[in-house]
Write a protein that holds these residues in place. Sequence first.
Motif, PDB file in Angstrom:
ATOM      1  N   MET A   1       0.846  -1.186   0.000  1.00 14.39           N
ATOM      2  CA  MET A   1       0.000   0.000   0.000  1.00 14.39           C
ATOM      3  C   MET A   1       0.887   1.243   0.000  1.00 14.39           C
ATOM      4  O   MET A   1       1.801   1.351   0.813  1.00 14.39           O
ATOM      5  CB  MET A   1      -0.903   0.008   1.240  1.00 14.39           C
ATOM      6  N   PRO A   2       0.632   2.190  -0.896  1.00 10.53           N
ATOM      7  CA  PRO A   2       1.433   3.420  -0.900  1.00 10.53           C
ATOM      8  C   PRO A   2       1.363   4.129   0.442  1.00 10.53           C
ATOM      9  O   PRO A   2       0.300   4.228   1.054  1.00 10.53           O
ATOM     10  CB  PRO A   2       0.786   4.252  -2.002  1.00 10.53           C
ATOM     11  N   GLU A   3       2.508   4.597   0.915  1.00  8.56           N
ATOM     12  CA  GLU A   3       2.524   5.376   2.145  1.00  8.56           C
ATOM     13  C   GLU A   3       2.440   6.863   1.793  1.00  8.56           C
ATOM     14  O   GLU A   3       2.397   7.245   0.626  1.00  8.56           O
ATOM     15  CB  GLU A   3       3.756   5.015   2.967  1.00  8.56           C
ATOM     16  N   GLY A   4       2.403   7.705   2.827  1.00  4.66           N
ATOM     17  CA  GLY A   4       2.053   9.102   2.623  1.00  4.66           C
ATOM     18  C   GLY A   4       2.890   9.842   1.606  1.00  4.66           C
ATOM     19  O   GLY A   4       2.371  10.664   0.827  1.00  4.66           O
ATOM     20  N   HIS A   5       4.204   9.582   1.582  1.00  6.83           N
ATOM     21  CA  HIS A   5       5.055  10.328   0.650  1.00  6.83           C
ATOM     22  C   HIS A   5       4.648  10.070  -0.796  1.00  6.83           C
ATOM     23  O   HIS A   5       4.677  10.975  -1.634  1.00  6.83           O
ATOM     24  CB  HIS A   5       6.516   9.942   0.861  1.00  6.83           C
ATOM     25  N   SER A   6       4.255   8.829  -1.097  1.00  2.00           N
ATOM     26  CA  SER A   6       3.883   8.472  -2.465  1.00  2.00           C
ATOM     27  C   SER A   6       2.648   9.235  -2.922  1.00  2.00           C
ATOM     28  O   SER A   6       2.596   9.755  -4.043  1.00  2.00           O
ATOM     29  CB  SER A   6       3.598   6.967  -2.562  1.00  2.00           C
ATOM     30  N   VAL A   7       1.640   9.300  -2.064  1.00  2.00           N
ATOM     31  CA  VAL A   7       0.385   9.937  -2.456  1.00  2.00           C
ATOM     32  C   VAL A   7       0.588  11.442  -2.630  1.00  2.00           C
ATOM     33  O   VAL A   7       0.021  12.060  -3.533  1.00  2.00           O
ATOM     34  CB  VAL A   7      -0.716   9.629  -1.429  1.00  2.00           C
ATOM     35  N   HIS A   8       1.420  12.041  -1.792  1.00  2.00           N
ATOM     36  CA  HIS A   8       1.712  13.466  -1.953  1.00  2.00           C
ATOM     37  C   HIS A   8       2.410  13.731  -3.286  1.00  2.00           C
ATOM     38  O   HIS A   8       2.131  14.731  -3.964  1.00  2.00           O
ATOM     39  CB  HIS A   8       2.580  13.968  -0.802  1.00  2.00           C
ATOM     40  N   ARG A   9       3.303  12.848  -3.672  1.00  2.00           N
ATOM     41  CA  ARG A   9       4.009  13.054  -4.936  1.00  2.00           C
ATOM     42  C   ARG A   9       3.067  12.875  -6.132  1.00  2.00           C
ATOM     43  O   ARG A   9       3.162  13.598  -7.129  1.00  2.00           O
ATOM     44  CB  ARG A   9       5.207  12.089  -5.024  1.00  2.00           C
ATOM     45  N   ILE A  10       2.155  11.907  -6.039  1.00  2.00           N
ATOM     46  CA  ILE A  10       1.169  11.733  -7.105  1.00  2.00           C
ATOM     47  C   ILE A  10       0.288  12.966  -7.213  1.00  2.00           C
ATOM     48  O   ILE A  10       0.009  13.467  -8.316  1.00  2.00           O
ATOM     49  CB  ILE A  10       0.322  10.476  -6.862  1.00  2.00           C
TER      50      ILE A  10
END
Length: 334
Positions: A1-10
Motif C-alpha cells: 500500500m502506498p505510504e504518505g510520501h507516495s500519495v503526496h508526490r502523485i
Amino acid sequence: MPEGHSVHRIARQFAVNFVGHRVAVSSPQGRFAEGATRIDGRVMTDAKAIGKQMFLEFDNGLWLRVHLGLYGAWDFAGNISIDPTIASANGRMGQTNQRGTDLGGGSGDDRVFDDAGENSLHSIGAPRRTRLRMAESEKVEAEITTFPPEPIGQVRVRLLTDTAVADLRGPTACEVLDRAEVDAVIAKLGPDPMVDSGPEAEERFVTTVRKKQTSIALLLMDQSVVSGIGNVYRAELLFRARQNPHTAGKKVPVETLRELWCDWVRLLHIGVETGQMMTMDDLDDEAYRKAMASRDDRHWVYKREGLPCRVCGTHIVMEELGGRKLYWCPKDQK
C-alpha cells in the motif's frame, strides 16, 4: 500500500499536469460511470493529499476522492511534466521502488541507478510522451504511438486532457464528494506533517496517543491518529526511537512521542523530495548511493527478519500484528 510520501508526490503530478485543464472523465470498465458524469468536462482546480488519500477538485464544487489501498495504481500517459519542486531532488514520481535518484540534487553524472538499472529522471522526461504506472512497488513504462492510448485492463476511471491521461485501477475508494463530504472525511484523519507540521498538529498526535491503551505499533498505523504512516515507516520510526512496539500508547513517554512526531515530519519530507523511504542517517556518499540503489541497504529493520541488527547484532524479529508484518529489534527496542 502506498505510504504518505507516495500519495503526496502523485498529487503534485496532478497539480502540474491536470490542474487548470478541462478534463474528460470516463469509466472504461463502467463501475464508476455515474460518478464520472458528475465531473466530466469540468476544469480541475486543485489536487491535494492527506495521508494516504488524494482529493481532486473540479470547478463545479465537486471532488474526486481516491484511496489506492493495497491494489490501486495510476497509469499516466501523454506529455507528462515533472513537478519542479521534487524534480530538483531526483525527478522521480514518488513510489518506494521507482527507479533512480540523484545524490545532492544533481541531474547528470551523479544520478543513482537502482537494482533494475533504470533511471526515472531520464525515462519520465519533462515533457515527453510516456506511459507509466504508479503503484507502491511497480512502474511499467513504454512509449506510446497514439494519443490517447487505449485503456489497458480494468480502468475504473480515466481523466483526460488535451495532452495527458491518467487511468486508475483497483482502488479501495473512488468516489465523487461535495465540499461538506470532503471535510467530513478529512475530519476523521489524523494530522499529516505535509499539511500541518506545527505545534498544534504535534500536540494533537501526542494527546491522542496518550489516551490509548492500544500498542504504539498499532496506533502509528491508525490513520485517525496520524496520517500517512504505513508498514515501512512504522517499523523504522519505532526503531529509530528505540521504542518497544508493544508498549501501550498511554505508557509511551511524552518525550518519545514528540520525538516520533518530529522524526515523522523529517522522514516524510525526505520521502516526498526523493521518492524513497530513506530512513538511515549520516551516510557518506558511497553508502548513500548504495542505499538508494537497493532497499536492502536503505532501512534499519524493515524486511530484515533473521538478519543481525545494524546496531547491536541481535537478530531482527518479524511478527504478525493487526494483520500486518512488524519488524523490530528485541534488544534495542526493549
